[in-house]
Every structure is written in structure tokens, then in C-alpha cells.
Scaffold this motif. Structure first.
Motif, PDB file in Angstrom:
ATOM      1  N   MET A 109      77.924 153.058  44.385  1.00  0.00           N
ATOM      2  CA  MET A 109      77.312 153.229  45.703  1.00  0.00           C
ATOM      3  C   MET A 109      75.873 153.664  45.501  1.00  0.00           C
ATOM      4  SD  MET A 109      77.551 153.076  48.934  1.00  0.00           S
ATOM      5  CE  MET A 109      75.936 153.133  49.698  1.00  0.00           C
ATOM      6  N   MET A 110      74.946 152.865  46.042  1.00  0.00           N
ATOM      7  CA  MET A 110      73.516 153.106  45.841  1.00  0.00           C
ATOM      8  C   MET A 110      72.847 153.162  47.203  1.00  0.00           C
ATOM      9  SD  MET A 110      71.430 153.276  43.115  1.00  0.00           S
ATOM     10  CE  MET A 110      69.718 153.011  42.622  1.00  0.00           C
ATOM     11  N   ASP A 111      72.462 154.348  47.645  1.00  0.00           N
ATOM     12  CA  ASP A 111      71.797 154.483  48.938  1.00  0.00           C
ATOM     13  C   ASP A 111      70.495 153.691  48.966  1.00  0.00           C
ATOM     14  OD1 ASP A 111      73.475 155.830  50.574  1.00  0.00           O
ATOM     15  OD2 ASP A 111      72.387 157.733  50.570  1.00  0.00           O
ATOM     16  N   ALA A 112      70.061 153.355  50.187  1.00  0.00           N
ATOM     17  CA  ALA A 112      68.842 152.563  50.351  1.00  0.00           C
ATOM     18  C   ALA A 112      67.594 153.343  49.976  1.00  0.00           C
ATOM     19  CB  ALA A 112      68.736 152.067  51.786  1.00  0.00           C
ATOM     20  N   VAL A 117      83.016 159.544  40.350  1.00  0.00           N
ATOM     21  CA  VAL A 117      81.996 160.224  39.549  1.00  0.00           C
ATOM     22  C   VAL A 117      80.799 160.458  40.457  1.00  0.00           C
ATOM     23  CG1 VAL A 117      80.514 160.120  37.515  1.00  0.00           C
ATOM     24  CG2 VAL A 117      82.794 159.062  37.458  1.00  0.00           C
ATOM     25  N   ALA A 118      80.465 161.727  40.680  1.00  0.00           N
ATOM     26  CA  ALA A 118      79.386 162.089  41.605  1.00  0.00           C
ATOM     27  C   ALA A 118      78.581 163.241  41.024  1.00  0.00           C
ATOM     28  CB  ALA A 118      79.961 162.458  42.971  1.00  0.00           C
ATOM     29  N   THR A 119      77.599 163.706  41.773  1.00  0.00           N
ATOM     30  CA  THR A 119      76.760 164.824  41.351  1.00  0.00           C
ATOM     31  C   THR A 119      76.658 165.849  42.475  1.00  0.00           C
ATOM     32  OG1 THR A 119      74.654 163.965  42.207  1.00  0.00           O
ATOM     33  CG2 THR A 119      75.353 163.197  40.034  1.00  0.00           C
ATOM     34  N   ARG A 120      76.070 166.971  42.137  1.00  0.00           N
ATOM     35  CA  ARG A 120      75.774 167.984  43.140  1.00  0.00           C
ATOM     36  C   ARG A 120      74.589 167.528  43.993  1.00  0.00           C
ATOM     37  NH1 ARG A 120      80.420 170.855  42.769  1.00  0.00           N
ATOM     38  NH2 ARG A 120      80.634 171.932  40.759  1.00  0.00           N
ATOM     39  N   ILE A 167      74.707 158.583  45.989  1.00  0.00           N
ATOM     40  CA  ILE A 167      74.929 157.769  44.796  1.00  0.00           C
ATOM     41  C   ILE A 167      76.187 158.278  44.099  1.00  0.00           C
ATOM     42  CG2 ILE A 167      73.982 157.045  42.570  1.00  0.00           C
ATOM     43  CD1 ILE A 167      71.184 157.645  43.763  1.00  0.00           C
ATOM     44  N   PHE A 168      77.147 157.408  43.898  1.00  0.00           N
ATOM     45  CA  PHE A 168      78.353 157.777  43.167  1.00  0.00           C
ATOM     46  C   PHE A 168      79.057 156.521  42.667  1.00  0.00           C
ATOM     47  CE2 PHE A 168      79.517 157.687  47.694  1.00  0.00           C
ATOM     48  CZ  PHE A 168      80.616 156.835  47.698  1.00  0.00           C
ATOM     49  N   ARG A 221      71.833 162.512  35.406  1.00  0.00           N
ATOM     50  CA  ARG A 221      72.520 161.388  34.787  1.00  0.00           C
ATOM     51  C   ARG A 221      72.582 160.185  35.717  1.00  0.00           C
ATOM     52  NH1 ARG A 221      77.823 163.027  31.964  1.00  0.00           N
ATOM     53  NH2 ARG A 221      76.229 163.979  30.643  1.00  0.00           N
ATOM     54  N   ILE A 222      72.871 160.409  36.993  1.00  0.00           N
ATOM     55  CA  ILE A 222      72.984 159.264  37.909  1.00  0.00           C
ATOM     56  C   ILE A 222      72.261 159.470  39.238  1.00  0.00           C
ATOM     57  CG2 ILE A 222      75.238 158.653  36.945  1.00  0.00           C
ATOM     58  CD1 ILE A 222      76.524 159.664  39.524  1.00  0.00           C
ATOM     59  N   ASN A 223      71.712 160.673  39.496  1.00  0.00           N
ATOM     60  CA  ASN A 223      71.236 160.957  40.853  1.00  0.00           C
ATOM     61  C   ASN A 223      70.107 161.981  40.840  1.00  0.00           C
ATOM     62  OD1 ASN A 223      71.097 161.009  43.638  1.00  0.00           O
ATOM     63  ND2 ASN A 223      73.007 162.116  43.944  1.00  0.00           N
ATOM     64  N   ALA A 224      69.073 161.717  40.045  1.00  0.00           N
ATOM     65  CA  ALA A 224      67.943 162.651  39.970  1.00  0.00           C
ATOM     66  C   ALA A 224      67.109 162.554  41.242  1.00  0.00           C
ATOM     67  CB  ALA A 224      67.088 162.333  38.751  1.00  0.00           C
TER      68      ALA A 224
END
Length: 868
Positions: free
Chosen positions: A318-321, A348-351, A365-366, A433-436
Motif C-alpha cells: 500500500m503506497m499513499d499518493a 508489515v507497518a511502521t510507527r 505505507i504498509f 525501512r519502508i516509511n521515512a
């Protein structure tokens, strides 16, 4: 009246029972003081605890009052302002919602009196007192019903029932029914959804770790409410049959990237980036670009994710716009490998930001594995009817639902202890890692502290808030990824330049849908706290030959891209009915919601003076209005050094209107700073005044010098506690700001209004610049206006003086404050001296800058002392 009436009823209630208690104590003294409290509890319970067993013997059909559980049965109140009472008995705590309407109140009162226990001793007096009490309480209920529709404020007057704890009357149940999935049995907030939204403050939530739920509005996620997983998947197939299904060919990979971009100007940037990354690695890219009627855009992602999993993809990203791939060497497979997922890991997600206190996840993003758990998870979010109040925010939609569900199911710990976390089905990985995050200065400091700021080499940059488009362009240019950047003319939500032609002196005007639109020919752009209010309201607004809307201080966020989520939500709410849409909470300041609203607002002003649309959609202006200039005030001086979508801000305004004229009001920078300190300073209870200002300003100027700060970088150069005050200090550094504007607007298009000069002389000069010279009007509008020249001018321009404490103020703001210390003024004049020296060469280059204030500053002459 609300408070008085409630106070009278409460006093009446307790007075009656106090008298009854005295009588009870007199007749049964052996029971002592305990008999008083027990008797009161007994009487209250007898009046309001309606048990089913008693109802069966009464003439009142209590069962008819029990409302069936439906989509709104647990709201704090329904549309007609009814209340809910707890109908449980001593043996069972299962919830029964008893819907009490005004028409049934008398029946309930009668039922309570029919089931009273035998009297003891003082029957006649107690009976009359009881009747009074019952009547008082009935009146209280009726009054409460009538006032339930009052607009909620931060301090909503409490219900009379809440003041009497033993009455057990509540606006909503204390816990979610145990039959409810996920949240059954969990505690419910005393506030309604609307109250939570209105009063929400992240700052207040930072130190609160307890959780309570709130019932969401029925249409919170949209108008579809599938009850089973099968209905959910059938709904997806039905909704996408003419869109996603029609364009989908076949699955070419085990991995897919999903993004939703509907009606956003970001859609001109991010899909290009996403598609390029997907093509490089052989992934499928699924973009939803059309709205789905009946589904909130924020909830559409869960439908698309489920649809993609049904197509057979093993993992979906999932990639936000508002996110970009910045390192194409990183793959989805490598991220999964580095995340050390287990066989049961499905998400798999982030804070998020402030993750220790509020945003335990960010769901922009996840990664989601194709599994029964994942599909059910999407279904649970889409059909959620509860959310923890702590995560709800003022405008959030999907994130609080997903986070609330994960915590309630035990997948995530609350409060979180570490940035990484491993649940049975959920893995939380480090943000970078995936959502800076890549955000504006006000957020970046916090992101740096949490280790979540994007750094070169990171896989994805998420522009989670603020000036998203501008930040995207800047970062793409910085990293050399210019292929995703659209040309300048495609980056803005308005045409550059504005359509139409110059209409008289009014500005650039055109017709749309037979309505006049106009961009004014004159813009007051600053300087804030340098006399702009007098300039707009008195001098320009007082001239009959100048057109203004009466509004001042439009921050034109659609132009500067300084996004405010609260204001945007309010604009969205009114834009469907109000044309033009603008917010006007603080008269006479205005916030235009979009370029279309702004141009229509000034077009309507032109229409008041006879402007019409011709058959060819051009604007026709009567002869009487052709010589009248149209003027606005844009609060944009602080944005001088911003880059908006890759373009310097003064250039943006010039592209919008190349023929526009600028009016800049200036004042001694020392006095601009002190006025801003007294007007805007919020030091959380610290006593302000000349002494505090002296200490405060010496600290800030010291940090400014040590950090080599400038007007273009003070937001990052100064410590956070000085970031706002830095604008007060910098705005008077005219030699830094003016060249940026004069690079795009020629000197004949720029007028410097010198507040330090005689008001009448300056106003006459202003009118001459605008082509509406009128000495009589100039004399009239300056008669009652405050002049900030010096004390000697008080004879002709009277000032306001507070005889009690010697404070000075001005007639426009009605503000009083003590003059600054002489040593403070001397310190500031020395601080500003290098910037004032730079004015000498500017005056030689630009004749429009040759005004008395700048001449004195250039030559370092002592400036006249201002009043206040």
C-alpha cells in the motif's frame, strides 16, 4: 438561563430530600446519620431504577420503550435530543437501551410512584415532598431534552443527572455490548463523536495513556455496510466491475503496488514515480483514480487491497499518493527479508509521528500478505463502528480505525514500548525501512528525534503533512530524479497567468458560468505589525474610488501551500453550499478556500460596481468603475523565501498576475518586533513586559548571530522555542526581503508605504501611485488614524494613553503596553545595523525604495521614538 435553571432544580431537589431526611432522622433517631444517606439512595433508586419485574405489574409498557439495537442505538443522543437510561437489574448487567421520549416521561414518573415502598411515620409530609421532588426531576429531564441540541463547546454545561450520581442516568452506555465483535465489553467515552472531534488536541493526548471508545457516525466510512465477509467481497466485485475490472488484464507478478489518487494535484507527480519503480522491478501497479460513490476516499484502499489479493498477489504494498520511491535499488523482497517476518506475519507497518503517545502506527505505507487474516482485517476496518478517542484526531478517517482494531485484538501493545514490535500477525519495523518521513520544519525536528526522518539512500519518502507537493519537487530536484517532475504550468491548481484580460484598473478578470472572477490589480503583501490594518481599513477602505471586500489578512493558503488540516476540513464542509467558499471566523480576516473561491470573491465585489458578463464571456465594466482599482491584502511577506512547487514564491505571484502591483507597508524594525511580541507573544503564564522582552530578545539575537541565521533559514537555524518569534525578528530585515520581490516586479509596480512619515503625506503619495489622487479624502481618512511618528505628533494625531499605569497604545488596535527599555532599543538597533547598511546600495538601484525610513536606516540616523 441554562445554568441558572439547572442550579435551581438541583438546589430544589437536594433541599426537599434534606428536609425529608431531617424528618426521617427525627422519627427514627436510633438509625443515626446512616439512615439519611440510605434513605436518599432508596428514594432516588425508587424513582429511576425501572426493573423489568416491576414493569410487568404496572400499567406502563416498559418493553415498548426498549429500543431495538440498530446502527444508532448507542449514540449519545439521537436527532430529536432523546436520552437513554440504563435498564439493567441487580442480577443481570446486560445492556438494555431504554429510549425515553418527552411523551413517556410522565408515565415513567407514575410508574415509579406506583412501585414505592410502604411509608414509615411521616407519610403526609413525605408524600408532598416526594411529589415536589418528582415534579422537579421531571422538569429537569424536560429541560435537559430541550437543551440537548445546544452546540457543544469546550465547557458544555453538565446535565443535572450527572450531578446526582445515584440516579444512574447517562447520555450513553458505559461499555460496548459484549455481543459486539472486537470491542465488546470495552469502556465508552462520556463524550460523543462530535465532542471528541471538536475538542481534540494532540498536546492534551500526549500524557494520557488510557483508552476509551466512541461510537462513529453511521456514514463515517460511507454508505455501504456489509455484514459478512462474503457480502464484503461481493460488494467489491460489484463496485469495481466497470472500473478496475474493466481495465485489468492479468497478473504479471506475485507482488503489486496499490495507490489511491483521486482529485489531488499530487496525481500529476506520484503515479509517474510509482509506475517507473514498478516497471523496473516487474511489479504490477494498481492505481485507483476514480471515486466510488458511497465509499469514503480514505476507505477505498481496503477495497482495492482486498480486490488485489483476490487476484492472487502474494504481497501487496500500500503506497499513499503522498509518497515517492527514492531508492530504486531496494525491492519488496529485500524489505521482507530484512524485516525477519514469520510464517504468521501478515502485516508489515511502521510507527507514525509521536508514536510513543499517539500514532502507534502510520497506515499510509504498509505491506499486506495475501491471507484470510488480511482480507478479514480489511473487512473489519471497512465495517468498523468504534474507535478509540485517543487516535481519532480532528480529521483522520482510516488510521484510527486500523490502529484501534489492532490494539483491541492484542496485535499491538498499548502504550508502545519500542519502535519495533512483533505481534502474532503484525510486524512493526523501523520507519526508515519502508516509511521515512520528509516533512516541513515544524515536524522535522520531532522526526529527527524519533529517528524517522528520510535520509539519502532510504527506500521511500513519505510526505505525510504540510506542503507536500513543494517538498516532493524539492527532494526530486535534490536527488536528481527530475523525470517525475511535471512542467511548471502543470504544477499549480490555477492557470498561469490567470485567464482573461486586464479590465480597467480592477485587475485580471474573466467570466465562468456567467459569474465574474477577478484577481485584483493591487496586493498589500506586508509587513505584518507595520500598519497594514490602518492601511487596509482606513486609508484604502476609506476611499470611495477604491474597491475592497472589507476583508484583510487573507493568508491565501492555496497560493502559499501552507496547509492547515483543520481549515481544509472546514473548507470542504462549506464548499458544497457556499460560493465563494471562505472562512471568516475572525473578523475582518478571511481565509479563501481555493483560487476559484478567491477570484469569485473579488469578482463579486466588481459586480457590485456594475460588472457583468457579456455573451462572449468577457467582463463588461461600466465607465464609472473603469478607473477604480481593486485591492486585497495577502499575508505573504513571511513566504518570501519559500519555494512553492519548485518555484520561488515571488515568481509564483508574478506568474499568477504579471501586471499586478505590490504595496508594502514598512516601519522601524525595532518597533515591528516589539509590536509583534506584545500582540502574538504566548509564553504560557510567564509575565511579559519590557524586562521579559529584554531577556528574551537578547537570548534570541545571540542565538541568531551564533547560528549565522537569516530570514531564509531561521526556522531550522533557531531552536524550536524561538521558531515563531524568529519571524518577528526577521520581517524587519527589509534589505533581505525586497530584492526577492523586485527581481520579478519592476519598481513602477512596487510602492513602499512609510508608516514613520506624516500620515496624510503618505496617504496622498499612495493615492497618487494608484491613480486615484484626492487630497480631501486623504485629509479625511487620516484625521482619526493613529500616527506612529513620535511623541511630538500627539498634538495633531492624538494617541491612546492609559493613565493608570502609563501604557501607550494605538487607536486602531486598542492595545496598551509599556514602552521597551532604552537599553533594549539600543541593543536591537545595533543588531539591525548591518541589514540597514545594505539598504544604501538598494536605494541606488531601485528608486522606489528611496523613502525617509530607509534613508535614515542607511545613514544610521537615530530613528524617532514611536508611541508604544
Amino acid at each position: 438561563r441554562f445554568w441558572v435553571s439547572h442550579t435551581i432544580l438541583v438546589v430544589l431537589y437536594f433541599t426537599a430530600y434534606f428536609i425529608a431526611s431531617i424528618l426521617q432522622f427525627a422519627t427514627t433517631p436510633e438509625k443515626g446519620v446512616q439512615s439519611i444517606s440510605s434513605m436518599i439512595d432508596e428514594r432516588v433508586n425508587m424513582m429511576f431504577r425501572l426493573r423489568r419485574s416491576r414493569a410487568s405489574t404496572s400499567n406502563v409498557d416498559i418493553e415498548a420503550l426498549i429500543s431495538k439495537e440498530d446502527s444508532s442505538s448507542f449514540d449519545s443522543q439521537d436527532s430529536n435530543g432523546s436520552l437513554y437510561l440504563d435498564g439493567s437489574d441487580a442480577s443481570s448487567r446486560s445492556f438494555n437501551s431504554i429510549h425515553i421520549s418527552q411523551s413517556s416521561m410522565s408515565d415513567i414518573s407514575n410508574a415509579s410512584t406506583r412501585h414505592k415502598k410502604p411509608t414509615r411515620g411521616y407519610s403526609s409530609s413525605r408524600l408532598s415532598l416526594k411529589s415536589v421532588c418528582v415534579a422537579a426531576m421531571v422538569l429537569a429531564v424536560v429541560l435537559q431534552i430541550l437543551t440537548m441540541s445546544r452546540t457543544t463547546t469546550l465547557f458544555r454545561p453538565p446535565s443535572v443527572f450527572n450531578l446526582i450520581g445515584s440516579a444512574r442516568v447517562e447520555t450513553q452506555p458505559k461499555s460496548v455490548p459484549v455481543s459486539e465483535p472486537i470491542f465488546g465489553g470495552m469502556s465508552i467515552s462520556r463524550e460523543s463523536f462530535e465532542q471528541v472531534r471538536e475538542s481534540y488536541s494532540v498536546r492534551q493526548e500526549m500524557d494520557i495513556h488510557s483508552l476509551s471508545l466512541v461510537r462513529l457516525p453511521v456514514n463515517f466510512t460511507g454508505s455501504f455496510h456489509p455484514e459478512t465477509l462474503q457480502e464484503f467481497t461481493d460488494l467489491i466485485q460489484f463496485l469495481f466491475q466497470d472500473t478496475m475490472e474493466a481495465t485489468y488484464t492479468e497478473r504479471n507478478s506475485d507482488y503489486a503496488i496499490v495507490s489511491i489518487c483521486i482529485g489531488m494535484d499530487l496525481c500529476g507527480v506520484t503515479p509517474r514515480n510509482h509506475q517507473s519503480y514498478a516497471d523496473q522491478h516487474g511489479y504490477d501497479y494498481i492505481l485507483a483514480s476514480q471515486p466510488v460513490q458511497g465509499v469514503h476516499p480514505k476507505m477505498l484502499k481496503y477495497l482495492v487491497l482486498t480486490w488485489a489479493m483476490k487476484k492472487g498477489y502474494k504481497w501487496v504494498l500500500m503506497m499513499d499518493a503522498d509518497a515517492l520511491f527514492m531508492n530504486n535499488e531496494v525491492t519488496i523482497q529485500s524489505v521482507l527479508r530484512d524485516s525477519r517476518i514469520t510464517n504468521t506475519t501478515n502485516l508489515v507497518a511502521t510507527r507514525g509521528g509521536k508514536w510513543k503517545n499517539v500514532h502507534a502506527i502510520n497506515n499510509g505505507i504498509f505491506l499486506l500478505r495475501n491471507s484470510e487474516w488480511s482480507i478479514k482485517h480489511c473487512f473489519e476496518i471497512f465495517t468498523a463502528r468504534w474507535s478509540y478517542t485517543k487516535f481519532l484526531g480532528r480529521t483522520l478517517i482510516d488510521q484510527p480505525l486500523q490502529l484501534s482494531i489492532l490494539i483491541a485484538q492484542g496485535e499491538l501493545q498499548w502504550p508502545p514500548q519500542f519502535e519495533e514490535e512483533q505481534g502474532q500477525h503484525v510486524t512493526i519495523v523501523p520507519k526508515r525501512r519502508i516509511n521515512a518521513f520528509y516533512r516541513d520544519t515544524e515536524y522535522r525536528r520531532k522526526d529527527d528525534q524519533e529517528g524517522g526522518s528520510w535520509q539519502s539512500g532510504d527506500w521511500i519518502a513519505h510526505f505525510a503533512s504540510g506542503r507536500k507537493y513543494s517538498l516532493m519537487i524539492d527532494l526530486l530536484v535534490q536527488e536528481g530524479l527530475t523525470s517525475s517532475i511535471p512542467p511548471v504550468e502543470e504544477r499549480f491548481p490555477f492557470q498561469l497567468p490567470a485567464p482573461g484580460s486586464q479590465v480597467g484598473k480592477a485587475g485580471s478578470c474573466w467570466c465562468e458560468n456567467d459569474e465574474v472572477h477577478c484577481v485584483p490589480s493591487y496586493h498589500v503583501i506586508g509587513v505584518h505589525k507595520a500598519g497594514t490594518k490602518s492601511l487596509m481599513k482606513q486609508y484604502l477602505g476609506g476611499h470611495p474610488g477604491i474597491m475592497t471586500t472589507g476583508f484583510i489578512e487573507d493568508r491565501v493558503r492555496w497560493l502559499t501551500e501552507n496547509v492547515d488540516n483543520r481549515l481544509q476540513a472546514e473548507c470542504n464542509a462549506i464548499s458544497e453550499t457556499n460560493h465563494p467558499a471562505y472562512l471568516n471566523d475572525k473578523q475582518p480576516a478571511v481565509h479563501s478556500c481555493s483560487f476559484q473561491d478567491y477570484s469569485l470573491m473579488y469578482g463579486q465585489e466588481l459586480a457590485k460596481h456594475g460588472a457583468t458578463c457579456s455573451s462572449t464571456s468577457s467582463v463588461v465594466l461600466p465607465e464609472s468603475a473603469k478607473g477604480m482599482p481593486l485591492v486585497d491584502e495577502m499575508v505573504i511577506w513571511e513566504n518570501t523565501f519559500d519555494r512553492v512547487r519548485g518555484v520561488e514564491f515571488p515568481q509564483v505571484l508574478h506568474k499568477l498576475q504579471p501586471s499586478g502591483n505590490l504595496i508594502i507597508s514598512v516601519r522601524n524594525p525595532v518597533d515591528v518586533l516589539y509590536s509583534a511580541y506584545n500582540h502574538f507573544g504566548d509564553f504560557q503564564g510567564i509575565q511579559t513586559g519590557p524586562e521579559h522582552f529584554d531577556v528574551f530578545i537578547r537570548n534570541m539575537t545571540g542565538l541568531w548571530t551564533e547560528g549565522n541565521c537569516s530570514p531564509s533559514n531561521y526556522r531550522t537555524c533557531l531552536p524550536e522555542e524561538f521558531s515563531i518569534a524568529g519571524s518577528w525578528l526577521s520581517r524587519g530585515m527589509y534589505s533581505q526581503y525586497l530584492p526577492a520581490w523586485l527581481e520579478h516586479f519592476s519598481c513602477p509596480q512596487v510602492h513602499i508605504f512609510d508608516v514613520s512619515m506624516d500620515a496624510r503625506t503618505e496617504v496622498e503619495r499612495l493615492y497618487s501611485f494608484m491613480g486615484v489622487s484626492d487630497d480631501d479624502v486623504a485629509a479625511n481618512v487620516t484625521t482619526l488614524t493613529y500616527n506612529v511618528l513620535n511623541v511630538t505628533s500627539a498634538e495633531t494625531e492624538p494617541t491612546l494613553f492609559n493613565e493608570t499605569d502609563g501604557r501607550l497604545g494605538n487607536a486602531m488596535n486598542k492595545a496598551f503596553y509599556l514602552p521597551m527599555l532604552n537599553e533594549t532599543r539600543a541593543h536591537l538597533e545595533e543588531f539591525y545595523s548591518p541589514y540597514e547598511s545594505e539598504l544604501c546600495s538598494l536605494i541606488e538601484t531601485y528608486p522606489c525604495l528611496n523613502i525617509p525610513l530607509f534613508q535614515r536606516q542607511c545613514q544610521h540616523e537615530e530613528a524617532p521614538t514611536e508611541l508604544g
